[in-house]
Write an enzyme that holds these catalytic residues in place. Structure first.
Site, mmCIF file in Angstrom:
data_model
loop_
_atom_site.group_PDB
_atom_site.id
_atom_site.type_symbol
_atom_site.label_atom_id
_atom_site.label_comp_id
_atom_site.label_asym_id
_atom_site.label_seq_id
_atom_site.Cartn_x
_atom_site.Cartn_y
_atom_site.Cartn_z
ATOM 1 N N GLN A 167 0.945 -0.556 0.294
ATOM 2 C CA GLN A 167 -0.373 -0.270 0.272
ATOM 3 C C GLN A 167 0.808 1.235 0.093
ATOM 4 O O GLN A 167 0.424 2.470 -0.529
ATOM 5 C CB GLN A 167 -1.002 0.093 1.177
ATOM 6 C CG GLN A 167 -1.808 1.354 1.142
ATOM 7 C CD GLN A 167 -3.422 0.283 1.859
ATOM 8 O OE1 GLN A 167 -3.853 -0.049 1.754
ATOM 9 N NE2 GLN A 167 -3.691 1.053 2.975
ATOM 10 N N GLU A 209 -3.153 9.241 -0.361
ATOM 11 C CA GLU A 209 -1.850 10.164 0.302
ATOM 12 C C GLU A 209 -1.189 10.516 -0.955
ATOM 13 O O GLU A 209 -0.480 11.651 0.168
ATOM 14 C CB GLU A 209 -1.878 9.116 1.016
ATOM 15 C CG GLU A 209 -2.363 8.168 1.595
ATOM 16 C CD GLU A 209 -2.169 7.586 3.038
ATOM 17 O OE1 GLU A 209 -0.992 7.039 2.667
ATOM 18 O OE2 GLU A 209 -3.244 6.426 3.500
ATOM 19 N N ASP A 250 4.592 -0.139 4.322
ATOM 20 C CA ASP A 250 3.162 -0.408 4.771
ATOM 21 C C ASP A 250 2.606 -1.360 3.664
ATOM 22 O O ASP A 250 2.307 -1.325 2.816
ATOM 23 C CB ASP A 250 2.109 0.932 5.062
ATOM 24 C CG ASP A 250 0.938 0.419 5.360
ATOM 25 O OD1 ASP A 250 0.959 -0.334 6.025
ATOM 26 O OD2 ASP A 250 0.293 1.217 5.480
ATOM 27 N N ASP A 339 -0.651 -1.819 12.757
ATOM 28 C CA ASP A 339 -1.649 -1.283 12.191
ATOM 29 C C ASP A 339 -2.930 -1.702 12.698
ATOM 30 O O ASP A 339 -3.893 -1.528 13.521
ATOM 31 C CB ASP A 339 -1.634 -0.027 11.259
ATOM 32 C CG ASP A 339 -3.105 0.843 10.757
ATOM 33 O OD1 ASP A 339 -3.480 0.935 11.142
ATOM 34 O OD2 ASP A 339 -3.129 0.607 9.457
ATOM 35 N N LYS A 364 -3.242 6.097 15.037
ATOM 36 C CA LYS A 364 -4.987 6.529 14.561
ATOM 37 C C LYS A 364 -5.907 6.862 15.520
ATOM 38 O O LYS A 364 -6.608 6.237 16.001
ATOM 39 C CB LYS A 364 -5.072 5.712 13.172
ATOM 40 C CG LYS A 364 -4.333 5.421 12.363
ATOM 41 C CD LYS A 364 -4.330 3.810 11.724
ATOM 42 C CE LYS A 364 -3.719 4.452 9.926
ATOM 43 N NZ LYS A 364 -4.648 2.871 9.104
ATOM 44 N N ARG A 393 -5.235 9.107 8.501
ATOM 45 C CA ARG A 393 -5.761 8.436 7.020
ATOM 46 C C ARG A 393 -6.113 8.346 5.718
ATOM 47 O O ARG A 393 -5.333 9.404 5.420
ATOM 48 C CB ARG A 393 -7.263 8.019 7.871
ATOM 49 C CG ARG A 393 -7.635 7.746 9.394
ATOM 50 C CD ARG A 393 -6.791 6.493 9.398
ATOM 51 N NE ARG A 393 -7.342 5.255 8.623
ATOM 52 C CZ ARG A 393 -7.893 4.179 9.654
ATOM 53 N NH1 ARG A 393 -8.839 4.444 10.621
ATOM 54 N NH2 ARG A 393 -8.104 3.062 8.512
ATOM 55 N N SER A 394 -6.924 7.787 5.187
ATOM 56 C CA SER A 394 -6.134 7.747 3.564
ATOM 57 C C SER A 394 -7.540 9.147 3.765
ATOM 58 O O SER A 394 -6.965 9.727 2.631
ATOM 59 C CB SER A 394 -6.684 6.925 3.115
ATOM 60 O OG SER A 394 -7.530 5.848 3.320
ATOM 61 N N LYS A 415 3.151 9.643 10.022
ATOM 62 C CA LYS A 415 3.250 9.555 8.985
ATOM 63 C C LYS A 415 2.051 10.254 8.861
ATOM 64 O O LYS A 415 1.405 10.118 9.288
ATOM 65 C CB LYS A 415 2.653 7.783 9.500
ATOM 66 C CG LYS A 415 2.470 7.494 7.670
ATOM 67 C CD LYS A 415 2.085 5.582 7.654
ATOM 68 C CE LYS A 415 1.287 5.246 7.089
ATOM 69 N NZ LYS A 415 0.621 3.534 6.856
#
Length: 456
Positions: A167, A209, A250, A339, A364, A393-394, A415
């Protein structure tokens, strides 16, 4: 004077054009705070529930089942009644009132998006009431460490419509002396990467992202492009050298895992080969299916060939054995981040600590749904000798809370996407602002962000 007198929620849009919730909290003094809640595409099954509207209800809502009118109503008509008159400076009390009134394990009654929106807006209001920055409000006088950024420069998986299964491929400017310098280094690599991709005939469209989303033949080709971009930019691809830039991945392996077979499959690459997409007609002898042990061996090959310092979600959220075995082999020299495995939940983190499933946790806010619970999880991680990486988050917004949170808790790593898309840049700009405010007190960890790795 710090009493809450008004709470107002509104349905707004995130970076994908999907609805999300914005919350304002006002005090009797006139101080107020505002927060917008992000949303994920690749999500763990144990995350707190993001409340979305049923398609049969809220018929005036153009967004149908993606709408958040129910969450908005819960804030305006239920949570507000619970919190009016409460002291905005008592964050834990505010969060506990909402959590207890919700009464569910995953916040499904009010919605984690509703609860988190109020929780963060209350924190902003508290900081505003005291007329101090949010990082100082949460972290006190010791909040002075800027985070080493993980910059997502190539997107794949659920975040891009391309042939790459992992990803995120990220760069980490470990050799930088300041946060400002780390962005300057990353900026140079990012733009050189664009030139290299174009020269090789690849598109430079970006994913959710902000990283590039080219159609490449395998993960090794992605890593080769990163190595070239780092070198052309005038830096060294390294986890330890001066001006060194390391690589982080990731894998988001839950998206690759087949529970029925117990195997991981590179699905996007498999489809590209099967349909003979341009450039993939002659791709042969490419391994596409892996057991946990085979995936460990594959990661081992990548680690031996490239300066990889961190791998996130290398295994599926249900593959505790795979995580533990990988950590036993590589945990002293590689940051192994959970995660989907732990979803910012202290109860699940407790198991990960006991089973030695990882050595770092991704944080998150919307996975757990309140600021207080997030702080508890980070404190537990640090006490166990785990690092913590604050994450976006995306589906993001212009909200910059996570930038302040990273500094408040001295996590040393963040991140938050690439060097494109305003929703990502907003966080970097906020960190530049914080570094400027801290002046000589500002600390940048560089290589020390990986303080818990013995043999890096």
């Amino acid at each position: 004077m710090s009493e809450i007198v008004k709470i107002k929620a509104l349905e707004v849009l995130d970076s994908r054009g999907n609805p999300t919730i914005q919350v304002e909290v006002h005090t009797i003094s006139g101080a107020y705070g505002k927060a917008l809640v992000p949303s994920g595409a690749s999500t763990g099954s144990r995350e707190a529930l993001e409340l979305r509207d049923e398609s049969t209800k809220y018929k005036d809502n153009w967004y149908a089942s993606k709408g958040v009118q129910k969450a908005v109503d819960n804030v305006n008509n239920k949570i507000a009644d619970l919190l009016i008159g409460q002291n905005v400076l008592d964050q834990r009390n505010i969060d506990n009132i909402m959590i207890e009134a919700d009464g569910t394990e995953n916040k499904s009654k009010f919605g984690a998006n509703a609860i988190l929106g109020v929780s963060l807006a209350a924190a902003h209001a508290g900081a505003n009431f005291l007329q101090i920055p949010l990082y100082r409000y949460i972290g006190g006088i010791n909040a002075n460490m800027l985070p080493l950024p993980m910059l997502n420069v190539i997107n794949g998986g659920e975040h891009a419509s391309n042939t790459i299964d992992f990803q995120e491929f990220m760069i980490m400017p470990m050799g930088a002396k300041t946060f400002k310098e780390s962005l300057q280094m990353a900026n140079k690599v990012f733009h050189n990467l664009a030139k290299l991709l174009k020269k090789a005939g690849h598109g430079t469209q970006v994913g959710d992202e902000g990283g590039f989303a080219p159609n490449l033949k395998n993960h090794e080709e992605v890593l080769d492009f990163l190595m070239q971009a780092i070198e052309v930019a005038g830096f060294v691809a390294s986890t330890s050298k001066e001006k060194g830039i390391a690589i982080a991945i990731d894998a988001a392996s839950s998206e690759l895992y087949d529970q029925s077979t117990g195997k991981y499959t590179f699905k996007k690459l498999k489809q590209a080969i099967k349909t003979k997409q341009p450039g993939f007609e002659n791709v042969e002898k490419t391994k596409l299916d892996f057991t946990s042990d085979e995936l460990i061996a594959y990661y081992g090959e990548l680690i031996s060939k490239y300066p990889i310092i961190s791998i996130e979600d290398g295994f599926a959220e249900s593959d505790w054995q795979g995580f533990a075995k990988f950590t036993k082999i590589y945990g002293e020299k590689l940051q192994i981040v959970g995660d989907d495995l732990t979803v910012t939940n202290s109860k699940i983190l407790e198991r990960a600590i006991k089973e030695k499933s990882m050595n770092s946790i991704l944080v998150k806010l919307n996975q757990i749904g309140s600021l207080s619970e997030t702080l508890d999880t980070i404190n537990m991680a640090h006490k166990a000798g785990f690092s913590a990486v604050i994450s976006h988050r995306s589906g993001e917004t212009e909200d910059t809370t996570i930038a302040d949170l990273a500094v408040a808790l001295n996590t040393g790593q963040i991140k938050t996407g690439s060097l494109s898309r305003t929703d990502r840049i907003a966080k970097y700009n906020r960190l530049l602002e914080i570094e400027d405010q801290l002046e000589e007190a500002a600390v940048f960890p560089g290589k020390k962000a990986f303080w818990n790795l013995k043999n890096r």
